[in-house]
Design a protein around this motif. Structure first.
Motif, PDB file in Angstrom:
ATOM      1  N   GLU A 186       0.851  -1.184   0.000  1.00 51.34           N
ATOM      2  CA  GLU A 186       0.000   0.000   0.000  1.00 51.34           C
ATOM      3  C   GLU A 186       0.895   1.246   0.000  1.00 51.34           C
ATOM      4  O   GLU A 186       1.796   1.345   0.829  1.00 51.34           O
ATOM      5  N   PRO A 187       0.698   2.202  -0.930  1.00 53.18           N
ATOM      6  CA  PRO A 187       1.566   3.385  -0.943  1.00 53.18           C
ATOM      7  C   PRO A 187       1.486   4.174   0.371  1.00 53.18           C
ATOM      8  O   PRO A 187       0.391   4.416   0.878  1.00 53.18           O
ATOM      9  N   VAL A 188       2.634   4.504   0.918  1.00 56.22           N
ATOM     10  CA  VAL A 188       2.700   5.336   2.122  1.00 56.22           C
ATOM     11  C   VAL A 188       3.541   6.549   1.748  1.00 56.22           C
ATOM     12  O   VAL A 188       4.620   6.397   1.179  1.00 56.22           O
ATOM     13  N   ALA A 189       3.034   7.749   2.032  1.00 55.25           N
ATOM     14  CA  ALA A 189       3.813   8.959   1.737  1.00 55.25           C
ATOM     15  C   ALA A 189       4.705   9.275   2.924  1.00 55.25           C
ATOM     16  O   ALA A 189       4.269   9.243   4.063  1.00 55.25           O
ATOM     17  N   THR A 190       5.966   9.539   2.654  1.00 57.71           N
ATOM     18  CA  THR A 190       6.897   9.897   3.732  1.00 57.71           C
ATOM     19  C   THR A 190       7.675  11.138   3.319  1.00 57.71           C
ATOM     20  O   THR A 190       7.866  11.396   2.128  1.00 57.71           O
ATOM     21  N   SER A 191       8.108  11.880   4.320  1.00 53.02           N
ATOM     22  CA  SER A 191       8.852  13.099   4.002  1.00 53.02           C
ATOM     23  C   SER A 191      10.256  13.042   4.582  1.00 53.02           C
ATOM     24  O   SER A 191      10.952  14.038   4.655  1.00 53.02           O
ATOM     25  N   GLN A 192      10.645  11.815   5.039  1.00 54.69           N
ATOM     26  CA  GLN A 192      11.977  11.699   5.635  1.00 54.69           C
ATOM     27  C   GLN A 192      13.064  11.985   4.601  1.00 54.69           C
ATOM     28  O   GLN A 192      12.919  11.678   3.425  1.00 54.69           O
ATOM     29  N   GLU A 193      14.148  12.583   5.104  1.00 52.81           N
ATOM     30  CA  GLU A 193      15.286  12.868   4.257  1.00 52.81           C
ATOM     31  C   GLU A 193      15.975  11.545   3.909  1.00 52.81           C
ATOM     32  O   GLU A 193      15.968  10.627   4.727  1.00 52.81           O
ATOM     33  N   LYS A 194      16.537  11.437   2.737  1.00 53.43           N
ATOM     34  CA  LYS A 194      17.284  10.215   2.404  1.00 53.43           C
ATOM     35  C   LYS A 194      18.750  10.415   2.743  1.00 53.43           C
ATOM     36  O   LYS A 194      19.512  10.971   1.975  1.00 53.43           O
ATOM     37  N   LEU A 195      19.123   9.963   3.938  1.00 57.02           N
ATOM     38  CA  LEU A 195      20.509  10.130   4.376  1.00 57.02           C
ATOM     39  C   LEU A 195      21.343   8.960   3.859  1.00 57.02           C
ATOM     40  O   LEU A 195      20.876   7.823   3.817  1.00 57.02           O
ATOM     41  N   HIS A 196      22.571   9.258   3.470  1.00 56.65           N
ATOM     42  CA  HIS A 196      23.432   8.216   2.910  1.00 56.65           C
ATOM     43  C   HIS A 196      24.890   8.661   3.036  1.00 56.65           C
ATOM     44  O   HIS A 196      25.506   9.111   2.081  1.00 56.65           O
ATOM     45  N   SER A 197      25.436   8.572   4.257  1.00 57.62           N
ATOM     46  CA  SER A 197      26.852   8.922   4.396  1.00 57.62           C
ATOM     47  C   SER A 197      27.478   8.132   5.539  1.00 57.62           C
ATOM     48  O   SER A 197      26.791   7.694   6.466  1.00 57.62           O
ATOM     49  N   ILE A 198      28.778   7.956   5.447  1.00 57.66           N
ATOM     50  CA  ILE A 198      29.511   7.190   6.458  1.00 57.66           C
ATOM     51  C   ILE A 198      30.543   8.090   7.128  1.00 57.66           C
ATOM     52  O   ILE A 198      31.304   8.775   6.449  1.00 57.66           O
ATOM     53  N   GLY A 199      30.537   8.094   8.445  1.00 63.50           N
ATOM     54  CA  GLY A 199      31.470   8.934   9.197  1.00 63.50           C
ATOM     55  C   GLY A 199      32.783   8.220   9.476  1.00 63.50           C
ATOM     56  O   GLY A 199      32.966   7.060   9.115  1.00 63.50           O
ATOM     57  N   PRO A 200      33.714   8.925  10.128  1.00 65.16           N
ATOM     58  CA  PRO A 200      35.064   8.361  10.353  1.00 65.16           C
ATOM     59  C   PRO A 200      35.066   7.048  11.142  1.00 65.16           C
ATOM     60  O   PRO A 200      35.819   6.136  10.801  1.00 65.16           O
ATOM     61  N   ILE A 201      34.231   6.915  12.184  1.00 62.37           N
ATOM     62  CA  ILE A 201      34.221   5.667  12.952  1.00 62.37           C
ATOM     63  C   ILE A 201      33.638   4.539  12.086  1.00 62.37           C
ATOM     64  O   ILE A 201      34.103   3.400  12.113  1.00 62.37           O
ATOM     65  N   GLY A 202      32.611   4.871  11.306  1.00 62.68           N
ATOM     66  CA  GLY A 202      32.029   3.901  10.379  1.00 62.68           C
ATOM     67  C   GLY A 202      33.082   3.404   9.402  1.00 62.68           C
ATOM     68  O   GLY A 202      33.169   2.208   9.102  1.00 62.68           O
ATOM     69  N   ARG A 203      33.917   4.326   8.929  1.00 62.98           N
ATOM     70  CA  ARG A 203      34.974   3.947   7.990  1.00 62.98           C
ATOM     71  C   ARG A 203      36.027   3.078   8.669  1.00 62.98           C
ATOM     72  O   ARG A 203      36.538   2.128   8.078  1.00 62.98           O
ATOM     73  N   LEU A 204      36.322   3.414   9.931  1.00 59.38           N
ATOM     74  CA  LEU A 204      37.298   2.624  10.678  1.00 59.38           C
ATOM     75  C   LEU A 204      36.784   1.191  10.845  1.00 59.38           C
ATOM     76  O   LEU A 204      37.510   0.227  10.608  1.00 59.38           O
ATOM     77  N   LEU A 205      35.493   1.051  11.237  1.00 58.22           N
ATOM     78  CA  LEU A 205      34.905  -0.281  11.395  1.00 58.22           C
ATOM     79  C   LEU A 205      34.951  -1.038  10.072  1.00 58.22           C
ATOM     80  O   LEU A 205      35.161  -2.246  10.023  1.00 58.22           O
ATOM     81  N   MET A 206      34.753  -0.302   8.980  1.00 61.29           N
ATOM     82  CA  MET A 206      34.781  -0.923   7.656  1.00 61.29           C
ATOM     83  C   MET A 206      36.183  -1.443   7.344  1.00 61.29           C
ATOM     84  O   MET A 206      36.356  -2.595   6.940  1.00 61.29           O
ATOM     85  N   VAL A 207      37.189  -0.596   7.594  1.00 58.48           N
ATOM     86  CA  VAL A 207      38.572  -0.980   7.284  1.00 58.48           C
ATOM     87  C   VAL A 207      39.023  -2.151   8.174  1.00 58.48           C
ATOM     88  O   VAL A 207      39.761  -3.025   7.740  1.00 58.48           O
ATOM     89  N   MET A 208      38.525  -2.161   9.428  1.00 63.92           N
ATOM     90  CA  MET A 208      38.880  -3.261  10.326  1.00 63.92           C
ATOM     91  C   MET A 208      38.033  -4.501  10.068  1.00 63.92           C
ATOM     92  O   MET A 208      38.199  -5.522  10.744  1.00 63.92           O
ATOM     93  N   ASN A 209      37.112  -4.405   9.105  1.00 62.78           N
ATOM     94  CA  ASN A 209      36.210  -5.509   8.760  1.00 62.78           C
ATOM     95  C   ASN A 209      35.415  -6.009   9.959  1.00 62.78           C
ATOM     96  O   ASN A 209      35.173  -7.205  10.105  1.00 62.78           O
ATOM     97  N   GLN A 210      35.005  -5.071  10.824  1.00 62.07           N
ATOM     98  CA  GLN A 210      34.235  -5.438  12.014  1.00 62.07           C
ATOM     99  C   GLN A 210      32.748  -5.563  11.691  1.00 62.07           C
ATOM    100  O   GLN A 210      32.038  -6.307  12.336  1.00 62.07           O
ATOM    101  N   VAL A 211      32.300  -4.792  10.723  1.00 62.90           N
ATOM    102  CA  VAL A 211      30.889  -4.749  10.376  1.00 62.90           C
ATOM    103  C   VAL A 211      30.797  -4.838   8.853  1.00 62.90           C
ATOM    104  O   VAL A 211      31.660  -4.300   8.166  1.00 62.90           O
ATOM    105  N   THR A 212      29.783  -5.555   8.355  1.00 62.09           N
ATOM    106  CA  THR A 212      29.604  -5.590   6.902  1.00 62.09           C
ATOM    107  C   THR A 212      28.886  -4.320   6.479  1.00 62.09           C
ATOM    108  O   THR A 212      27.667  -4.247   6.496  1.00 62.09           O
ATOM    109  N   VAL A 213      29.676  -3.306   6.147  1.00 64.25           N
ATOM    110  CA  VAL A 213      29.089  -2.036   5.709  1.00 64.25           C
ATOM    111  C   VAL A 213      28.715  -2.140   4.232  1.00 64.25           C
ATOM    112  O   VAL A 213      27.696  -1.620   3.800  1.00 64.25           O
TER     113      VAL A 213
END
Ligand code: HEC
Ligand code: HEC
Length: 297
Positions: A153-180
Motif C-alpha cells: 500500500e503506498p505510504v507517503a513519507t517526508s523523511q530525508e534520504k541520508l546516505h553517508s559514512i562517518g570516520p568511525i564507520g569507515r574505521l569499522l569498515m577498514v577493520m572488517n568489524q561490520v559488513t558495511v
C-alpha cells in the motif's frame, strides 16, 4: 624556569606529533575505505518472473517478516531513519512503497540489483542493506518477496534520504568489524536454485538461518560484542547451550525471549520478536541445523 620552558617545548612537540599521526591515520582510513566505496560491480542476471496471485504474495509477506525487512524498512514498508550519528553513519532505510518519498518505477531488474547484488544504480555497493544475507534466496522465494513488495500500500513519507559514512564507520569498515558494504560479500556470478523441494530438515534450516550469521558469525559459534556496550554473542551450535535443549525449548526461547537457563534476551541485541515470525516448522529445521553444527561429531 629553563626546565619549565624545555618541558613546554617538548609537550608542544608531542601534541603536534600526535595530531600529525592522527591526521595521517585518518587519511589512510579515508583512502582505504573510499577505494572500497567507489568500487563498481558488474553482473548479468537471469530474468525471473514475478507472480501476482494471492498465495505467492502471502508467501512473500512471510518472507518479508522472517528475512527481517520490516526491522529496518518498517511493517508497511514505509522506511525509517536507520542511523543518525555523524561519527558512525547517517543512513535512511528507504520507503519501499510507491507513495511519495518511496521507490517509484522500481522494475524487476532493480529488485534483483538490490537483493541479489547489493548495489545502487551506478553499480556501487549499498551501505548496511544486508543483501549478502538475501542473495541466496531461491528464485521462487525471491520472486514471491518482490511480488509482495510490489503491491505494498503506498505510504507517503517526508523523511530525508541520508546516505553517508562517518570516520568511525569507515574505521569499522577498514577493520572488517561490520559488513558495511554488502556487495563485497556476494558472489556476483553465482547461479541460483529455482526452488527447494525439501522444506524441512538440516539443509532447509541452513537456508533459513542466513540472517543469524551477521551476529552469530557464519559458523554460528558466536563471538565478541557487535558494538561497544553490547553483550557478547553466544555460540548457538550443538556445542553451546542450544546443544542441551530440545526442540520445544528452542522454539519457546525464540517465542518468549527467555532461555531454559532463565536468561532474558534483550530484543535490542537479540531480535527474538522478529525472529518469532518463523513458523514452528521453520524453527524446527533451524534447530536441526544448529544441533548438528558441533565439533563433537
Ligand atoms: C539492517 C537493516 C535492513 C534490513 C534488514 C533490510 N534493509 Fe533494505 N536497506 C537498508 C538500508 C540502510 C538501505 C539504504 C542503503 C543505502 O542508502 O546505501 C536499504 C536499501 C534497500 C533498497 C533500495 C531502495 C532504493 O531506494 O534504491 C531496497 C529495495 C531494500 N532495501 C529492500 C529490502 C528488503 C526487501 C529487505 C528484506 C529482505 C531489506 N531491504 C532488509 C536497510 C535494511
Ligand atoms: C542482531 C544480532 C542477532 C541476530 C540477527 C540473531 N541473534 Fe541470537 N543472539 C544475539 C545476541 C547478542 C545474543 C545474546 C543476548 C544476551 O546475552 O542477552 C543472542 C542469543 C541467542 C540465543 C540464546 C543462546 C544462549 O545460549 O542463551 C539463541 C538461541 C539465539 N540467539 C538464536 C538466534 C537465531 C536462531 C537467530 C537467527 C534466526 C539469531 N539468534 C539471530 C544476537 C543476534
Amino acid at each position: 624556569m629553563k626546565l619549565l620552558k624545555k618541558l613546554l617545548k617538548w609537550s608542544k612537540i608531542t601534541v603536534i606529533t600526535l595530531l600529525l599521526v592522527l591526521a595521517f591515520a585518518y587519511l589512510v582510513i579515508h583512502i582505504l575505505s573510499q577505494q572500497r566505496i567507489q568500487k563498481k560491480y558488474s553482473y548479468t542476471d537471469v530474468a525471473i518472473n514475478i507472480p501476482s496471485d494471492s498465495l505467492s504474495i502471502a508467501k512473500g509477506k512471510h518472507l518479508y517478516k522472517i528475512r527481517s525487512c520490516q526491522d529496518c524498512h518498517g511493517e508497511k514498508g514505509e522506511g525509517r531513519l536507520f542511523m543518525d550519528n555523524k561519527m558512525l553513519m547517517q543512513l535512511t532505510a528507504p520507503n519501499l512503497t510507491k507513495g511519495n518519498g518511496g521507490i517509484v518505477d522500481f522494475k524487476t531488474a532493480d529488485w534483483l540489483r538490490v537483493l541479489r547484488h547489493g548495489v545502487d544504480k551506478n553499480g556501487r555497493s549499498l551501505y548496511m542493506m544486508p543483501s549478502h544475507e538475501v542473495t541466496n534466496l531461491t528464485n521462487e522465494d525471491l520472486a514471491n518477496l518482490i511480488a509482495y513488495c510490489n503491491q505494498l500500500e503506498p505510504v507517503a513519507t517526508s523523511q530525508e534520504k541520508l546516505h553517508s559514512i562517518g570516520p568511525i564507520g569507515r574505521l569499522l569498515m577498514v577493520m572488517n568489524q561490520v559488513t558495511v558494504l554488502p556487495a563485497e560479500k556476494i558472489d556476483h556470478s553465482a547461479t541460483h536454485t529455482e526452488k527447494l523441494e525439501e522444506k524441512t530438515g538440516v539443509a532447509y534450516g541452513q537456508y533459513l538461518s542466513s540472517g543469524c550469521q551477521g551476529c552469530h558469525r557464519p559458523d554460528m559459534k558466536g563471538g565478541g560484542p557487535l558494538a561497544p556496550g553490547y553483550p557478547p554473542v553466544p555460540d548457538i551450535t550443538g556445542d553451546g547451550n542450544v546443544g542441551n535443549w530440545n526442540e520445544q525449548a528452542f522454539i519457546a526461547t525464540i517465542r518468549n525471549g527467555k532461555t531454559p537457563e532463565g536468561k532474558e534476551l534483550n530484543n535490542n541485541y537479540m531480535p527474538w520478536k522478529s525472529i518469532g515470525h518463523f513458523t514452528d516448522e521453520e524453527l524446527k529445521s533451524i534447530f536441526m541445523y544448529l544441533q548438528q553444527l558441533s565439533d563433537k561429531h
